[in-house]
Design a protein around this motif. Structure first.
Motif, PDB file in Angstrom:
ATOM      1  N   TYR A   1       0.773  -1.019  -0.105  1.00  0.00           N
ATOM      2  CA  TYR A   1       0.222  -0.012  -0.173  1.00  0.00           C
ATOM      3  C   TYR A   1       0.948   1.349   0.043  1.00  0.00           C
ATOM      4  N   LEU A   2       1.828   1.276   0.649  1.00  0.00           N
ATOM      5  CA  LEU A   2       2.864   2.436   0.603  1.00  0.00           C
ATOM      6  C   LEU A   2       3.703   2.444  -0.657  1.00  0.00           C
ATOM      7  N   GLY A   3       3.702   1.576  -1.426  1.00  0.00           N
ATOM      8  CA  GLY A   3       4.254   1.640  -2.712  1.00  0.00           C
ATOM      9  C   GLY A   3       5.640   0.761  -2.915  1.00  0.00           C
TER      10      GLY A   3
ATOM     11  N   ALA B   1       6.141   8.073  -6.459  1.00  0.00           N
ATOM     12  CA  ALA B   1       5.548   9.334  -5.886  1.00  0.00           C
ATOM     13  C   ALA B   1       6.423   9.573  -4.411  1.00  0.00           C
ATOM     14  N   GLU B   2       6.370  10.944  -4.192  1.00  0.00           N
ATOM     15  CA  GLU B   2       6.672  11.331  -2.788  1.00  0.00           C
ATOM     16  C   GLU B   2       6.353  10.818  -1.759  1.00  0.00           C
TER      17      GLU B   2
ATOM     18  N   HIS C   1       1.824   8.835   4.697  1.00  0.00           N
ATOM     19  CA  HIS C   1       2.493   7.495   4.697  1.00  0.00           C
ATOM     20  C   HIS C   1       3.394   7.278   5.816  1.00  0.00           C
ATOM     21  N   ALA C   2       3.878   8.092   6.346  1.00  0.00           N
ATOM     22  CA  ALA C   2       4.615   8.209   7.594  1.00  0.00           C
ATOM     23  C   ALA C   2       3.823   7.632   8.587  1.00  0.00           C
ATOM     24  N   ASP C   3       2.577   8.474   8.894  1.00  0.00           N
ATOM     25  CA  ASP C   3       1.746   8.018   9.722  1.00  0.00           C
ATOM     26  C   ASP C   3       1.222   6.418   9.811  1.00  0.00           C
TER      27      ASP C   3
END
Length: 341
Positions: free
Chosen positions: A187-189, A260-261, A266-268
């Motif tokens: 999910y986070l790529g 993507a950046e 994403h960090a959370d």
């Protein structure tokens, strides 16, 4: 006595060679081929181990593979049938390959080694358990193994005493800590079975904003047993997707594209997922400490590479000492299988 342990045909192929119970050499195939997570037969790793021992394959007394192919194939077939017809792509992509090239592991290994010597088979999580406990400095210890999936088992715990191992409880596929973390990785790529460490590294930069959502995914009991809400996961019927649209709706955004950046969201998400995985492992470890009464803990399996969770188990579960097999993933299964013979 020489024992050759092998791990291959999934990822992180490796070989390990023991002489009279003492490790002579061990290596992952990727170190020689320069292919990350090489899953082919570890011919170069085997050659290296034999060379280090000064012997050829005919001097090996026992050859042992780190898991049992037939139960693993049975799990794949049962899962495909249970998820039919949406599992049709898995059938087309995976089952023919198993039937043609993977089912007869014994003959594959014998041909690759150029020998007719018998091949023994350990079970996946027993190999993990042996790689941790039998390589540890402990005379007795609680044992925890957890990963994506072996034959059927995804998480197991038990006790090691002397040279014996007794696995007492297990969680079976499709309920898996490793696959939960891999779904988050996807999910986070990031690439599954490769970049889970990036999720762990990203986690400290985030906040626990999505812990409640992750807890919706897992029914965790006081003894550490758990079940995933499979409505959020696609890995039972897809070889390309780890999670469903319901997962995306739960967290409110589409999956990140690999290029993507990375942002605050994403960090959370990484922080929250990491926290819930720690909660699961800590519940299991506390149960192990309470039921075994042993002060030592041995850990293996791919999830055993989660260093923050390991630190919390040592600090908060009541154990005095912990030993994590450095090659906690499938490559270490070659060592564990050899040690258990």
């Amino acid at each position: 006595m020489h024992v050759l342990g092998l791990s291959c045909f999934y990822h992180d192929s490796a070989a390990a060679l023991l002489r009279d119970g003492v490790l002579v050499a061990a290596a992952e195939e990727e170190r020689f081929t320069r292919r990350k997570h090489d899953n082919g037969f570890p011919s170069r790793a085997v050659a290296y181990c034999l060379r280090e021992a000064g012997i050829d394959i005919e001097a090996v007394d026992h050859i042992v593979f780190y898991e049992k192919p037939l139960p693993k194939f049975g799990r794949i077939i049962e899962t495909v049938i249970g998820e039919w017809p949406r599992s049709f792509p898995v059938w087309i992509e995976g089952v023919p390959q198993w039937l043609v090239t993977k089912l007869d592991h014994r003959s594959l290994i014998q041909r690759a080694l150029g020998t007719r010597k018998p091949v023994l088979f350990s079970s996946h999580h027993l190999s993990h358990a042996a790689s941790a406990f039998l390589a540890s400095p402990f005379e007795d210890a609680a044992i925890l193994t957890t990963d994506g999936v072996g034959e059927w088992t995804t998480t197991a715990w038990g006790v090691g005493r002397g040279t014996g191992i007794e696995m007492r409880q297990e969680i079976r596929f499709p309920h898996s800590i490793g696959l939960l973390f891999s779904a988050l990785t996807a999910y986070l790529g990031f690439r599954v079975n490769d970049a889970e460490w990036k999720v762990m590294g990203l986690a400290p930069y985030g906040r626990p904003r999505y812990v409640d959502q992750f807890r919706q995914l897992v029914d965790l009991r006081p003894d550490g047993s758990f079940r995933l809400d499979l409505r959020y996961f696609a890995y039972c019927y897809s070889s390309r997707r780890m999670f469903t649209r319901r997962w995306e709706r739960l967290f409110g955004q589409p999956p990140r594209r690999p290029e993507a950046e990375l942002g605050e969201f994403h960090a959370d998400l990484a922080h929250s997922g990491q926290k819930v995985v720690e909660e699961i492992l800590l519940a299991i470890a506390r149960h192990l400490r309470a039921t075994t009464g042993l002060p030592n803990l041995c850990v293996a399996g791919g999830v055993g590479l989660n260093s923050v969770a390991n630190w919390r188990m040592l600090r908060e579960a009541g154990f005095d000492r912990i030993f994590i097999q450095p090659a906690a993933g499938d490559s270490g299964g070659a060592l564990g299988a050899a040690l258990y013979v």
